[in-house]
Motif scaffolding. Structure first.
Motif, PDB file in Angstrom:
ATOM      1  N   THR A 106      42.083  51.990  46.300  1.00 45.46           N
ATOM      2  CA  THR A 106      41.081  52.146  45.231  1.00 45.46           C
ATOM      3  C   THR A 106      41.461  51.263  44.048  1.00 45.46           C
ATOM      4  N   GLY A 107      42.731  51.269  43.678  1.00 48.24           N
ATOM      5  CA  GLY A 107      43.205  50.423  42.576  1.00 48.24           C
ATOM      6  C   GLY A 107      42.966  48.957  42.887  1.00 48.24           C
TER       7      GLY A 107
ATOM      8  N   GLU B 176      39.491  59.208  35.580  1.00 48.98           N
ATOM      9  CA  GLU B 176      38.479  59.629  36.541  1.00 48.98           C
ATOM     10  C   GLU B 176      38.930  59.579  37.996  1.00 48.98           C
ATOM     11  N   LEU B 177      39.223  58.375  38.453  1.00 50.15           N
ATOM     12  CA  LEU B 177      39.405  58.221  39.906  1.00 50.15           C
ATOM     13  C   LEU B 177      40.672  58.899  40.425  1.00 50.15           C
ATOM     14  N   GLY B 178      41.737  58.853  39.652  1.00 53.12           N
ATOM     15  CA  GLY B 178      42.986  59.496  40.090  1.00 53.12           C
ATOM     16  C   GLY B 178      42.760  60.958  40.412  1.00 53.12           C
TER      17      GLY B 178
ATOM     18  N   ALA C   7      49.005  59.551  41.796  1.00 57.60           N
ATOM     19  CA  ALA C   7      47.828  58.735  42.103  1.00 57.60           C
ATOM     20  C   ALA C   7      47.604  57.697  41.012  1.00 57.60           C
ATOM     21  N   ASP C   8      47.814  58.078  39.750  1.00 55.11           N
ATOM     22  CA  ASP C   8      47.640  57.134  38.637  1.00 55.11           C
ATOM     23  C   ASP C   8      48.584  55.944  38.797  1.00 55.11           C
ATOM     24  N   PHE C   9      49.862  56.236  39.039  1.00 56.38           N
ATOM     25  CA  PHE C   9      50.848  55.156  39.178  1.00 56.38           C
ATOM     26  C   PHE C   9      50.504  54.249  40.368  1.00 56.38           C
ATOM     27  N   ILE C  10      50.167  54.892  41.478  1.00 61.38           N
ATOM     28  CA  ILE C  10      49.892  54.102  42.692  1.00 61.38           C
ATOM     29  C   ILE C  10      48.632  53.262  42.506  1.00 61.38           C
ATOM     30  N   GLY C  11      47.593  53.873  41.920  1.00 61.20           N
ATOM     31  CA  GLY C  11      46.334  53.156  41.704  1.00 61.20           C
ATOM     32  C   GLY C  11      46.535  51.964  40.788  1.00 61.20           C
ATOM     33  N   ILE C  12      47.268  52.176  39.697  1.00 65.82           N
ATOM     34  CA  ILE C  12      47.503  51.084  38.748  1.00 65.82           C
ATOM     35  C   ILE C  12      48.365  49.993  39.411  1.00 65.82           C
ATOM     36  N   ALA C  13      49.334  50.430  40.202  1.00 66.31           N
ATOM     37  CA  ALA C  13      50.173  49.457  40.909  1.00 66.31           C
ATOM     38  C   ALA C  13      49.333  48.660  41.909  1.00 66.31           C
ATOM     39  N   GLY C  14      48.412  49.335  42.589  1.00 65.52           N
ATOM     40  CA  GLY C  14      47.525  48.653  43.537  1.00 65.52           C
ATOM     41  C   GLY C  14      46.699  47.593  42.821  1.00 65.52           C
TER      42      GLY C  14
END
Lengths: 255, 255
Positions: free
Chosen positions: B62-63, B94-96, B158-165
């Motif tokens: 998603t990120g 939102e998405l996280g 999820a926030d960390f992973i999404g931002i990393a993505g």
């Protein structure tokens, strides 16, 4: 009514059903069920499949509530009970469920220890002794560490019975105790039921389709059909004099 | 016919009322007796373990796709540098939490509904009551509390992973430097954004597990009932999460 009261008084009935009606989602299962179970008596409730025999056991236990009539257990009207009162009543009743209803995530030891832990006041040593004693009673010593999925259907039933007896109940309800068991296990369960009555004065209520086993252990039969009690009396008397019972037992039942 | 129609019309109201009563029992149980520590920690491990991989995969992609899409739009205004801001804000606020909740609804919610429904149809829930325990205390309260705690933790992950993505795409595909991307993330996202996301995640945890528990405990009709309960838990849970997301966001913006 007076006569009924007198009769109830005579046998000191721990369970009394008066004009009980029960329906599920508009479907009437019981219309007018009245009977009493006397102390230290072994009673079998008979009837064709789907006549709500298991429902009657659950009503006795306060797991379901009737839509009409009155149920009295140990002199307490279940309709006026709080959940706490019901828990007190349930602590005097053991129940062997049809499929044993063992908790899959717990070992045999933990399953049998469960009611003791819930009740509290037992040391681990006492719990261990009860588990060991009850497993020996159902002829399954040494399986404490096994889990329900590792047991056969018959073994599950016997563990279920060991669990039902853990808190020394005054009444034990058996839902199809011998269904699916080999003849040796059936005989073992039958002997155990008789032993409960003779040695421990425990009242037993059975629901079964195993007529031979029921003849061997029961003092009295109650035949239920179409939401009513069709016959209620001593086994031998019903077998000799009641046409409904004779037809049912001989497989000539016409619904 | 008329009675059946009336029953169907009243069913949602009846279910909502019963759901409310279950939540009341949970609140009363937790307030009065606390929660069973062993079962609570078991559920934390269960929910976290079951969902780690799925949360990782969902949020990293998603990120990544969010970075691609926003870069595509921002490039027209020469504002590609702001990709990090938009990805971080969208993920944390939102998405996280929403994607984590939706995925957990499918993974954990369905599992809980299926487990409890199986327990209902095999009479294990009746057995819990018969043995003097309370199914709400044993099965529902620990799961709801665990979900309220675990969902925010999963949401942070999820926030960390999404931002990393998003960072992977920004650095390797959009040719931004790591410094530019992560600087825009850190400078733009506030603690309040993260806090709002955590509040949402907690609420979604409560919603998805309480709906799953209710669906499981009200299952009827054998194995078919288990299937229905599972479907109901996922469908009703997901829709409720999406609807409540709007109102919760509105509320959090107003505060």
């Amino acid at each position: 009514m007076v006569e009924e009261k007198k009769r109830e008084g005579d046998c000191n009935p721990p369970i009394v059903f008066r004009n009980v009606a029960m329906s599920f989602n508009g479907l009437q299962v019981h219309r007018d069920i009245s009977f009493q179970i006397c102390e230290s008596e072994i009673v079998t409730i008979l009837g064709p499949s789907g006549t709500g025999k298991t429902v009657l056991l659950k009503l006795m236990m306060g797991l379901l509530f009737p839509t009409g009539g009155d149920i009295e257990v140990f002199g307490v009207h279940l309709s006026s009970c709080t959940e706490k009162d019901l828990q007190t009543i349930r602590s005097k009743i053991g129940m062997l469920f049809q499929g044993a209803a063992l908790f899959d995530s717990l070992s045999v030891y933990e399953n049998i220890a469960y009611p003791l832990r819930e009740r509290g006041g037992f040391s681990e040593k006492e719990i261990r002794e009860v588990v060991k004693r009850n497993l020996s009673l159902v002829d399954l010593p040494g399986i404490e560490g096994k889990y329900p999925p590792e047991l056969s259907g018959g073994m599950k039933k016997r563990v279920g019975l060991a669990r039902a007896l853990a808190v020394s109940p005054k009444i034990v309800l058996f839902d199809e105790p011998t269904t699916g068991l080999d003849p040796t296990s059936v005989r073992l369960i039958d002997d155990l039921i008789l032993k409960l009555k003779e040695e421990l004065d425990i009242t037993c209520v059975l629901v079964t389709h195993d007529i031979e086993s029921s003849k061997r252990v029961s003092d009295r039969w109650i035949l239920v059909h179409n939401g009513c009690v069709l016959a209620d009396g001593p086994v031998r008397h019903l077998l000799e004099h009641n046409s409904h019972v004779k037809n049912f037992v001989e497989g000539r039942w016409n619904t | 016919m008329k009675a059946s129609l009336l029953r169907n019309i009243s069913k949602p109201f009846y279910s909502t009322g019963n759901f409310g009563l279950m939540l009341k029992d949970v609140a009363y149980d937790i307030a009065k007796k606390g929660v069973e520590a062993n079962e609570f920690f078991r559920q934390i491990v269960n929910i976290g373990n079951r969902s780690f991989a799925i949360v990782f995969l969902t949020n990293i992609f998603t990120g990544m796709v969010l970075a691609l899409q926003t870069a595509y739009g921002l490039e027209r205004f020469g504002a590609k540098l702001y990709v990090g801001n938009i990805v971080a804000l969208a993920i944390t606020r939102e998405l996280g939490p929403v994607l984590t909740a939706i995925m957990l609804c499918g993974r954990v919610g369905s599992g809980i509904a299926a487990e409890l429904a199986s327990m209902v149809v095999t009479e294990q829930v009746d057995a819990i009551r018969a043995l003097g325990a309370d199914p709400i205390r044993k099965l529902v309260s620990p799961r709801i509390l665990a979900a309220i705690l675990v969902l925010p933790l999963m949401s942070v992950l999820a926030d960390f992973i999404g931002i990393a993505g998003g960072g992977l795409v920004a650095i390797y595909q959009l040719d931004l430097t790591p410094h530019t991307y992560f600087n825009s993330v850190v400078n733009f996202v506030t603690l309040r954004d993260c806090f709002d996301g955590l509040v949402k995640a907690s609420f979604f945890g409560f919603v998805l597990v309480s709906i799953s528990c209710y669906a499981g405990l009200t299952a009827e009709g054998g194995t078919e009932g288990v299937g229905h309960a599972t479907t109901k838990a996922v469908v009703v849970g997901s829709i409720t999460i999406l609807i409540s997301d709007f109102f919760l966001t509105r509320l959090l913006i107003m505060i």
